[in-house]
Design a protein around this motif. Structure first.
Motif, PDB file in Angstrom:
ATOM      1  N   SER A 122      33.429  84.537  57.055  1.00  0.00           N
ATOM      2  CA  SER A 122      32.567  85.198  58.035  1.00  0.00           C
ATOM      3  C   SER A 122      33.233  85.353  59.395  1.00  0.00           C
ATOM      4  CB  SER A 122      31.251  84.432  58.179  1.00  0.00           C
ATOM      5  OG  SER A 122      31.506  83.116  58.570  1.00  0.00           O
ATOM      6  N   ARG A 177      36.556  89.569  63.952  1.00  0.00           N
ATOM      7  CA  ARG A 177      35.463  88.894  64.658  1.00  0.00           C
ATOM      8  C   ARG A 177      34.232  88.802  63.762  1.00  0.00           C
ATOM      9  NH1 ARG A 177      35.305  92.287  69.677  1.00  0.00           N
ATOM     10  NH2 ARG A 177      33.378  92.974  68.712  1.00  0.00           N
ATOM     11  N   PRO A 178      33.431  87.735  63.895  1.00  0.00           N
ATOM     12  CA  PRO A 178      32.270  87.572  63.019  1.00  0.00           C
ATOM     13  C   PRO A 178      31.305  88.763  63.036  1.00  0.00           C
ATOM     14  CG  PRO A 178      32.503  85.666  64.486  1.00  0.00           C
ATOM     15  CD  PRO A 178      33.610  86.608  64.813  1.00  0.00           C
ATOM     16  N   ASP A 179      31.078  89.341  64.215  1.00  0.00           N
ATOM     17  CA  ASP A 179      30.118  90.455  64.248  1.00  0.00           C
ATOM     18  C   ASP A 179      30.650  91.660  63.469  1.00  0.00           C
ATOM     19  OD1 ASP A 179      31.768  90.194  66.741  1.00  0.00           O
ATOM     20  OD2 ASP A 179      31.088  92.245  67.043  1.00  0.00           O
ATOM     21  N   THR A 235      30.054  90.870  59.774  1.00  0.00           N
ATOM     22  CA  THR A 235      28.635  91.068  59.486  1.00  0.00           C
ATOM     23  C   THR A 235      28.315  92.552  59.333  1.00  0.00           C
ATOM     24  OG1 THR A 235      28.128  89.101  60.769  1.00  0.00           O
ATOM     25  CG2 THR A 235      26.305  90.593  60.330  1.00  0.00           C
ATOM     26  N   PRO A 282      22.617  94.449  63.541  1.00  0.00           N
ATOM     27  CA  PRO A 282      23.652  95.487  63.443  1.00  0.00           C
ATOM     28  C   PRO A 282      23.128  96.813  62.907  1.00  0.00           C
ATOM     29  CG  PRO A 282      24.182  93.555  62.082  1.00  0.00           C
ATOM     30  CD  PRO A 282      22.763  93.429  62.504  1.00  0.00           C
TER      31      PRO A 282
END
Ligand SMILES: Nc1ncnc2c1ncn2[C@@H]1O[C@H](COP(=O)(O)OP(=O)(O)OP(=O)(O)O)[C@@H](O)[C@H]1O
Ligand SMILES: [Mg+2]
Lengths: 234, 294
Positions: free
Chosen positions: A48, A69-71, A74, A103
């Motif tokens: 993640s 990056r995690p975002d 996601t 998101p």
């Protein structure tokens, strides 16, 4: 769908994952079982994007995601329900669910919200309650509902049954199977190996950052070594 | 007379609350105190002054200009004094020093630019006085109070009703969880710093308007007052910042009216001291014990 090769994760000098290969095909439930500190959460955290792998590659739907990056991860359709539930305690149940859809830019968020609330009547009753005041079982339902709000292709679950009463545990496992049958691929980390092996298609045993054993869940459930170490004998 | 003092205090307190909200927002997401906040406040006032005095703008555009100017300086703050230290993972004390440093640079530059002299800030406003029964307000006071209330309401609405507001609250609770939910945490932090700076800048313009003057050193007393307010209200707490600002404003006004202007700060800070003895976590803060329990 997910393809991991030679994954290594270290925290300073502590090596937590030392060369792991792992595959998850679309539509599967794959479970990682193993003792405390084996490195299961570290594998999920690397997928993640919460930790940057020291070595190795992670591909999701053919695209490298290691070091992302995690975002960003996601946004690609990977939702993680972290260990210890992690509700946003000072936000309401409804706000937590809306954060799950953060998101998303499509117009169906409201419809999904209704669907999740219909699926979890206890959350619906408590929709304006602060998430921190929910019981442990309700919080677990909330974080799973929140993850569903992202419409993930791959759902990463880190010990969803931890600290829950047996009846609630059964409910959680039933829910995981349901979510999977509706088309979401699941990578499940569990201490509760017996139940996890019952609902999973395939399993990996994690031991001190390596994977000594993997295979069909039904086979591993019969395996002598697995039985001795993780199923509490028989 | 008494009611009139309360009204004056509320007007003054509104600007304290705006300053305090800037501290509280940044504390909420980063758990640090931005010691440059008073200087962002001052820069907002300076930009407002320049727009009105040099370019002949009217109040509302100048106010917005002051907010934008302060917000841009907020970007500088984030990229020089905050983010590099965060990347290094130091303690929360290092940004305390780095923001003091940046604040001093800003202040010294402005002292040089203004030769250390206050600048007269004359906004084209009608000089009228509005009467409501026994109470009266100057147009300037009414504008200060109205704009403060409007900005606080806008902030409250943003935080509670918008997608950005939810993201800010999620980051302030748990950056890791927020990131897993798809929030660009660095982006939200930058937006929060800009928002905080803009509120400070607006307060600067309003204070300039009230006192008909701005100066390079006007940030210091307001910076300290704002700090007192958030400690009184509870760190990281929006309601607390508003209530704390109003309480200190009213206390000061009453002290000036009945005790003498010289005791104004002594009473305000004395009250703060007393409050901290009775409620160490601040009016709306959660006690350390409750935080550990949650
Ligand atoms: N942030 C961290 N800093 C330092 N070491 C860490 C950190 N997180 C994990 N570790 C170490 O890495 C190893 C693997 O931890 P990890 O959390 O991945 O194990 P786990 O299999 O999920 O265990 P559990 O079943 O107890 O959750 C452990 O030795 C742990 O102490
Ligand atoms: Mg773990």
């Amino acid at each position: 769908m997910l393809r991991i090769r030679g994954l290594e994760v270290a925290y300073g000098a502590v090596a937590a994952v030392r060369g792991v290969d792992l595959d998850v095909a679309a539509g599967e439930i794959v479970t990682l079982i193993g003792a405390n500190g084996a490195g299961k959460s570290s594998i999920l955290r690397a997928i993640s994007g919460l930790v940057r792998p020291r070595a190795g590659t992670i591909e999701f739907e053919g695209k490298r995601i290691d070091g992302l990056r995690p975002d960003r991860v996601t946004a690609l359709g990977v939702a993680q329900v972290p260990e210890g539930r992690a509700v946003l305690a000072r936000m309401t149940v409804l706000e937590n669910l809306l954060m799950g859809a953060y998101p998303r830019r499509d117009g169906e968020v409201q419809a999904d919200l209704e669907r999740v609330l219909a699926r979890f009547p206890r959350l619906a009753e408590r929709r304006n309650q602060l998430a921190g005041t929910l019981s442990g079982g309700e919080q677990q339902m909330l974080v799973m509902g929140r993850a569903l709000m992202a419409r993930p292709k791959l759902l990463l679950l880190d010990e969803p049954s931890m600290g829950l009463a047996p009846l609630v545990v059964a409910e959680v496992f039933r829910l995981i199977r349901q979510i999977n049958e509706e088309g979401t691929t699941v990578l499940l980390v569990e201490q509760n190996a017996r139940q996890a092996l019952r609902i999973a298609h395939r399993a990996y045993v994690v031991e001190t950052g390596r994977i000594p054993l993997s295979g069909a869940a039904a086979d591993l459930a019969q395996d002598q070594r697995v039985a001795a170490a993780y199923l509490g004998g028989r | 007379m008494f009611l009139q003092q309360i009204l004056n205090g509320i007007t003054q307190g509104g600007t304290y609350a705006l300053v305090a909200l800037g501290y509280t927002l940044i504390f909420g997401v980063l758990e640090i105190i931005n010691m440059a906040h008073g200087d962002l406040f001052m820069m907002g006032a300076m930009v407002g002054w320049a727009l009105v005095t040099l370019l002949g703008w009217s109040l509302v555009p100048a106010l917005i200009g002051g907010m934008v100017g302060a917000a841009l300086l907020g970007v500088v703050l984030e990229f020089t004094a905050l983010r590099p230290l965060r990347r290094k993972g130091g303690t929360n004390l290092s940004p305390l020093i780095s923001t003091i440093g940046l604040g001093m640079v800003i202040q010294n530059l402005m002292v040089r630019a203004t030769n250390g002299q206050p600048l007269s800030f004359r906004v084209p406003l009608s000089e009228g006085v509005i009467r409501l029964g026994p109470l009266q307000m100057t147009t300037a006071q009414l504008v200060v109070l109205g704009v403060s209330i409007l900005l606080m309401a806008l902030l409250q609405w943003t935080l509670s009703r918008t997608r950005l507001g939810r993201a800010v609250r999620a980051v302030s609770e748990n950056p890791e969880t927020a990131a897993l939910l798809g929030v660009n945490v660095s982006g939200v932090i930058l937006a929060t710093v800009m928002l905080a700076a803009a509120l400070g800048g607006a307060a600067g313009v309003l204070v300039g308007l009230s006192f008909v003057s701005v100066s390079a050193t006007m940030g210091l007393p307001y910076g300290l007052k704002g700090l007192a307010v958030i400690i009184l209200g509870g760190l990281g707490n929006v309601k607390g910042a508003v209530a704390g600002g109003l309480i200190i404003g009213v206390l000061e006004a009453l002290t000036v009216a009945y005790g003498g202007a010289g005791y104004k700060d002594a009473v305000a800070f004395g009250f703060l001291f007393l409050m901290l003895l009775l409620r160490p976590q601040g009016l709306f803060g959660i006690s350390a014990a409750a935080v550990r329990r949650s």
